[in-house]
Design a protein around this motif. Structure first.
Motif, PDB file in Angstrom:
ATOM      1  N   ASN A  51      37.170  39.258  43.462  1.00  0.00           N
ATOM      2  CA  ASN A  51      35.976  39.547  44.255  1.00  0.00           C
ATOM      3  C   ASN A  51      34.960  40.348  43.449  1.00  0.00           C
ATOM      4  N   ALA A  52      35.445  41.364  42.733  1.00  0.00           N
ATOM      5  CA  ALA A  52      34.529  42.230  41.979  1.00  0.00           C
ATOM      6  C   ALA A  52      33.858  41.455  40.853  1.00  0.00           C
ATOM      7  N   LEU A  53      34.573  40.543  40.225  1.00  0.00           N
ATOM      8  CA  LEU A  53      33.961  39.763  39.144  1.00  0.00           C
ATOM      9  C   LEU A  53      32.932  38.791  39.701  1.00  0.00           C
ATOM     10  N   GLN A  54      33.029  38.490  41.000  1.00  0.00           N
ATOM     11  CA  GLN A  54      32.001  37.675  41.651  1.00  0.00           C
ATOM     12  C   GLN A  54      30.908  38.559  42.251  1.00  0.00           C
ATOM     13  N   GLY A  55      31.001  39.879  42.037  1.00  0.00           N
ATOM     14  CA  GLY A  55      29.884  40.730  42.411  1.00  0.00           C
ATOM     15  C   GLY A  55      30.132  41.773  43.487  1.00  0.00           C
ATOM     16  N   SER A  56      31.308  41.807  44.104  1.00  0.00           N
ATOM     17  CA  SER A  56      31.506  42.770  45.187  1.00  0.00           C
ATOM     18  C   SER A  56      31.598  44.193  44.632  1.00  0.00           C
ATOM     19  N   THR A  57      31.142  45.149  45.443  1.00  0.00           N
ATOM     20  CA  THR A  57      31.237  46.544  45.030  1.00  0.00           C
ATOM     21  C   THR A  57      32.625  47.045  45.365  1.00  0.00           C
ATOM     22  N   ASP A  58      33.264  47.580  44.384  1.00  0.00           N
ATOM     23  CA  ASP A  58      34.620  48.095  44.557  1.00  0.00           C
ATOM     24  C   ASP A  58      34.885  48.935  43.319  1.00  0.00           C
ATOM     25  N   SER A  59      35.899  49.792  43.385  1.00  0.00           N
ATOM     26  CA  SER A  59      36.172  50.520  42.151  1.00  0.00           C
ATOM     27  C   SER A  59      37.613  50.290  41.731  1.00  0.00           C
ATOM     28  N   ILE A 111      51.344  39.658  23.555  1.00  0.00           N
ATOM     29  CA  ILE A 111      52.074  38.587  22.876  1.00  0.00           C
ATOM     30  C   ILE A 111      51.544  38.443  21.463  1.00  0.00           C
ATOM     31  N   ASN A 112      52.450  38.263  20.540  1.00  0.00           N
ATOM     32  CA  ASN A 112      52.095  38.101  19.142  1.00  0.00           C
ATOM     33  C   ASN A 112      51.326  36.789  18.983  1.00  0.00           C
ATOM     34  N   LYS A 113      50.019  36.883  18.891  1.00  0.00           N
ATOM     35  CA  LYS A 113      49.148  35.691  18.889  1.00  0.00           C
ATOM     36  C   LYS A 113      49.263  34.954  17.558  1.00  0.00           C
ATOM     37  N   ARG A 114      49.668  33.704  17.623  1.00  0.00           N
ATOM     38  CA  ARG A 114      49.834  32.909  16.405  1.00  0.00           C
ATOM     39  C   ARG A 114      49.174  31.546  16.509  1.00  0.00           C
ATOM     40  N   GLN A 115      48.268  31.390  17.466  1.00  0.00           N
ATOM     41  CA  GLN A 115      47.633  30.095  17.709  1.00  0.00           C
ATOM     42  C   GLN A 115      46.325  30.347  18.460  1.00  0.00           C
ATOM     43  N   PRO A 116      45.450  29.349  18.574  1.00  0.00           N
ATOM     44  CA  PRO A 116      44.238  29.539  19.365  1.00  0.00           C
ATOM     45  C   PRO A 116      44.567  29.804  20.838  1.00  0.00           C
ATOM     46  N   TRP A 117      43.881  30.788  21.399  1.00  0.00           N
ATOM     47  CA  TRP A 117      43.986  31.072  22.829  1.00  0.00           C
ATOM     48  C   TRP A 117      42.625  30.801  23.461  1.00  0.00           C
ATOM     49  N   ILE A 118      42.653  30.124  24.602  1.00  0.00           N
ATOM     50  CA  ILE A 118      41.425  29.792  25.326  1.00  0.00           C
ATOM     51  C   ILE A 118      41.481  30.462  26.694  1.00  0.00           C
ATOM     52  N   TRP A 119      40.400  31.149  27.069  1.00  0.00           N
ATOM     53  CA  TRP A 119      40.347  31.673  28.429  1.00  0.00           C
ATOM     54  C   TRP A 119      39.503  30.745  29.276  1.00  0.00           C
ATOM     55  N   ARG A 120      40.100  30.139  30.281  1.00  0.00           N
ATOM     56  CA  ARG A 120      39.426  29.210  31.164  1.00  0.00           C
ATOM     57  C   ARG A 120      39.123  29.970  32.458  1.00  0.00           C
ATOM     58  N   CYS A 121      37.859  30.367  32.609  1.00  0.00           N
ATOM     59  CA  CYS A 121      37.458  31.163  33.772  1.00  0.00           C
ATOM     60  C   CYS A 121      36.852  30.262  34.833  1.00  0.00           C
ATOM     61  N   HIS A 122      37.486  30.213  36.015  1.00  0.00           N
ATOM     62  CA  HIS A 122      37.013  29.315  37.070  1.00  0.00           C
ATOM     63  C   HIS A 122      36.036  29.986  38.021  1.00  0.00           C
ATOM     64  N   ILE A 123      35.831  31.294  37.847  1.00  0.00           N
ATOM     65  CA  ILE A 123      35.013  31.987  38.856  1.00  0.00           C
ATOM     66  C   ILE A 123      33.579  32.198  38.385  1.00  0.00           C
ATOM     67  N   ASP A 124      32.746  32.550  39.329  1.00  0.00           N
ATOM     68  CA  ASP A 124      31.313  32.741  39.110  1.00  0.00           C
ATOM     69  C   ASP A 124      31.083  34.125  38.507  1.00  0.00           C
ATOM     70  N   LEU A 125      30.740  34.164  37.211  1.00  0.00           N
ATOM     71  CA  LEU A 125      30.575  35.444  36.520  1.00  0.00           C
ATOM     72  C   LEU A 125      29.102  35.850  36.407  1.00  0.00           C
ATOM     73  N   THR A 126      28.246  35.257  37.229  1.00  0.00           N
ATOM     74  CA  THR A 126      26.806  35.510  37.104  1.00  0.00           C
ATOM     75  C   THR A 126      26.462  36.994  37.196  1.00  0.00           C
ATOM     76  N   ASN A 127      27.102  37.667  38.103  1.00  0.00           N
ATOM     77  CA  ASN A 127      26.703  39.039  38.391  1.00  0.00           C
ATOM     78  C   ASN A 127      27.932  39.914  38.651  1.00  0.00           C
ATOM     79  N   PRO A 128      28.785  40.076  37.629  1.00  0.00           N
ATOM     80  CA  PRO A 128      30.051  40.776  37.873  1.00  0.00           C
ATOM     81  C   PRO A 128      29.847  42.272  38.076  1.00  0.00           C
ATOM     82  N   ASN A 129      30.721  42.860  38.832  1.00  0.00           N
ATOM     83  CA  ASN A 129      30.801  44.316  38.957  1.00  0.00           C
ATOM     84  C   ASN A 129      31.081  44.882  37.558  1.00  0.00           C
TER      85      ASN A 129
END
Lengths: 402, 402
Positions: free
Chosen positions: B81-89, B130-148
């Motif tokens: 919710n906060a990453l979609q803009g809601s005020t919260d702490s 995790i010991n990163k040994r390969q490409p990692w991709i972050w697939r974000c499905h949410i609306d990050l237009t105006n994140p908290n």
């Protein structure tokens, strides 16, 4: 996360050292556990502790959860009940759904591990859909003494593919299947929030916060809402006890994501309590917080386990570990834990009077309750703590891989 | 389980052939998707189809679900919710729980894959443990237009570790982070029970069995019980429509295991409906059966999507695919799908009158409803079906591995 050192004060140096020695013969080995839920139920609870600790000893251990759906869980719950003896029939459509979920999961599950441990019937048939290139172990946590033949015959062909089958008690071994069978008794984690020592004051605070009054003696059953836990029978016993001692019954229940029956049973029980004149002394507590369950088990005067069937029954283990006297049915893994009259009391499930008399005595005779409680704790300490379980798994891993 | 051939009649030979060619450059590669639930919600639904189909093209693709607990899901829902803009702490304790679950899961998760695709914020911080040994991709499905900002700053350090970030729409790309960003639009599976063609009679039968009367026009919203879906606003619009056309509102809701808020919101909405004089024409339908949801979307006269925020909104995609006209908020990925006035209608979330007028017109003008519905179906067929999504992933996989 806990490490082996953290268990030293409880189990001693010899046990920890033995685990290191066994693990050292298995370095670079990679095993994986597969079950069907990561929240709720005894198996998830064990894996949640066992798997990280296995990694701490130097092996690689993974944990995968089969991806089911609501229809699948309905069917596997029925299967679980039928394998414990309930009369039911297995529809062709159910078989198709059961196999379909395992097949779909197999399509994107790539096991390059050295050993696969499959827990319970839900992911049992995975072995049919995966190119087997390593030892597979079926770890069955349920009571197979008297399975419904239709269901048993359905799952048998899958079990035949396994290299080893592990059950929780000698009496669960099956004569009618040629697969090698071994016994591993389950265990609890003494360092988990559910089992660490809590002071009396801390218990009181937690109970107060949960709205549980402490002005009367407390009898508790901790269990899923499940017909095998016989909530109706529990109420009848409480009625008898209540006539002699003014006390309270706590039904501390929990719900697992793979147990859709729970809600229905809960509603039925609440309905039947409504008409009892002592209904205010029966409290239903959602045991969704480990510290709360711990405080309840620790603070209760008597823990009762009125089950009709049990796999092993870790709720009994937990209560005994806290030094609380336990009065329980003589079924499943319970008599493995309780030596009747020495560190707890056992009754046939239909001996309501026996249950009630025993609880009444424990409520009246504080010294007896303490003695029984202390013996119970000693038994668990010697036989049913997590490091012993880890050692058993390492032994089996060594045997199947050598 | 579906195979590539099964999609030929829908998407044509060229699309299927292109996928084979792309896959052939990736043979022997092993990727793994990680998200936080396998039941409920759009991400689980996509992975449930995408992952098996990826395996069918010759790559190895796995799917792991992070093992959370109820406390964790409460926190990640708040984070969502906060990453979609809601005020919260964000409490220190919450951070600890969030990281603790990821850390514990990492302790028994051994990635020897060629590429890791992490979905949404829940397992985002796995990369820290995790010991990163390969490409990692972050697939974000949410609306990050105006994140908290507090939450955004908390997760940014984890994103920096990734090789690539994928968002659902050009407008979600972030200026204030140096990680390479690409767009992949989601898709639906036209062969899933939720989306296959159902005859009108079949729809009627299914609705009848579910107790849904079909004697009045039906307006439907399909969504989680979630404040971002604005169930209150939906009721207000229905009230306006109801004054002009005697019709029914179906709120087809579902509950996900990682969404503890749903039940509270559901109870609040049911409470507020109780006082409405047309309450009998508002039906709440648990959409726990894909054929039922399909039949509802197919049979409805208008589908409404009264969201305040959306990631992409697959419910709109599903309804358009069925040729049902959609009236929706101009938020998130919805305007990517609907071209206003051409294949659906868009309104600002607070334009209740606009929503109502448009729905009334569609209910009254059958020919318009059909034209809009058909254009909607064409748009989805061209752009938002599963094979296109698979192709996009293969392209990205090739790019990060070359």
């Amino acid at each position: 996360m806990k490490q082996m050192e953290d268990y030293l004060p409880i189990v001693g140096e010899k046990v920890v050292y033995d685990i290191y020695k066994k693990a050292s013969k298995l370095y670079d080995k990679h095993l994986v556990h597969v079950n069907s839920t990561f929240i709720g139920g005894g198996v998830a609870e064990i894996l949640n502790k066992l798997v990280p600790l296995t990694n701490d000893t130097g092996l690689d251990a993974g944990w995968r959860v089969l991806h089911g759906n609501l229809e699948f869980y309905d069917i596997t719950k029925k299967m679980h009940n039928a394998l414990q003896g309930s009369t039911d029939s297995l529809k062709e459509e159910d078989k198709k759904t059961y196999l379909g979920v395992n097949n779909a999961f197999a399509s994107y599950t790539h096991f390059d591990h050295d050993c696969i441990v499959i827990h319970d019937p839900q992911p049992l048939s995975l072995i049919k859909y995966i190119n087997k290139r390593q030892p597979w172990i079926w770890r069955c946590h349920i009571d197979l003494t008297n399975p419904n033949p239709e269901f048993w015959n359905f799952i048998k062909p899958f079990i035949l593919r396994y290299d080893l089958m592990i059950v929780s008690s000698e009496q669960y071994k099956k004569d009618d299947i040629p697969v090698e069978q071994r016994v591993i008794q389950p265990a609890i984690d003494p360092l988990a929030p559910k089992n660490i020592a809590l002071s009396e004051q801390r218990c009181k605070d937690i109970l107060k916060e949960a709205g549980i009054p402490t002005d009367k003696p407390i009898i508790t059953q901790v269990s899923r809402m499940d017909k095998w836990k016989d909530p109706e029978g529990l109420l009848k016993i409480f009625e008898k006890v209540k006539k002699k001692v003014d006390c309270r019954l706590l039904y501390t229940y929990n719900l697992a994501t793979d147990d859709p029956e729970g809600v229905d049973i809960f509603n039925r029980i609440k309905q039947s309590v409504r008409d009892l004149h002592f209904k205010d002394d029966i409290l239903f507590v959602l045991g969704n917080n480990d510290y709360l369950v711990n405080a309840i088990q620790t603070f209760s005067d008597v823990v009762i386990q009125k089950s009709i069937r049990e796999g092993f029954c870790l709720c009994v283990t937990e209560a005994m570990w806290k030094g609380t006297p336990v009065v329980a049915s003589n079924v499943g893994g319970i008599p493995v834990q309780i030596d009747d009259g020495d560190n707890g009391y056992l009754f046939k499930p239909d001996d309501y009077q026996g249950f009630a008399d025993s609880i009444i005595e424990l409520l009246k005779n504080k010294r007896l309750a303490q003695t029984i409680g202390k013996s119970g704790r000693d038994k668990i300490k010697q036989k049913f703590l997590l490091p012993r379980l880890l050692k058993d798994y390492l032994t089996i891993m060594y045997d199947v891989l050598k």
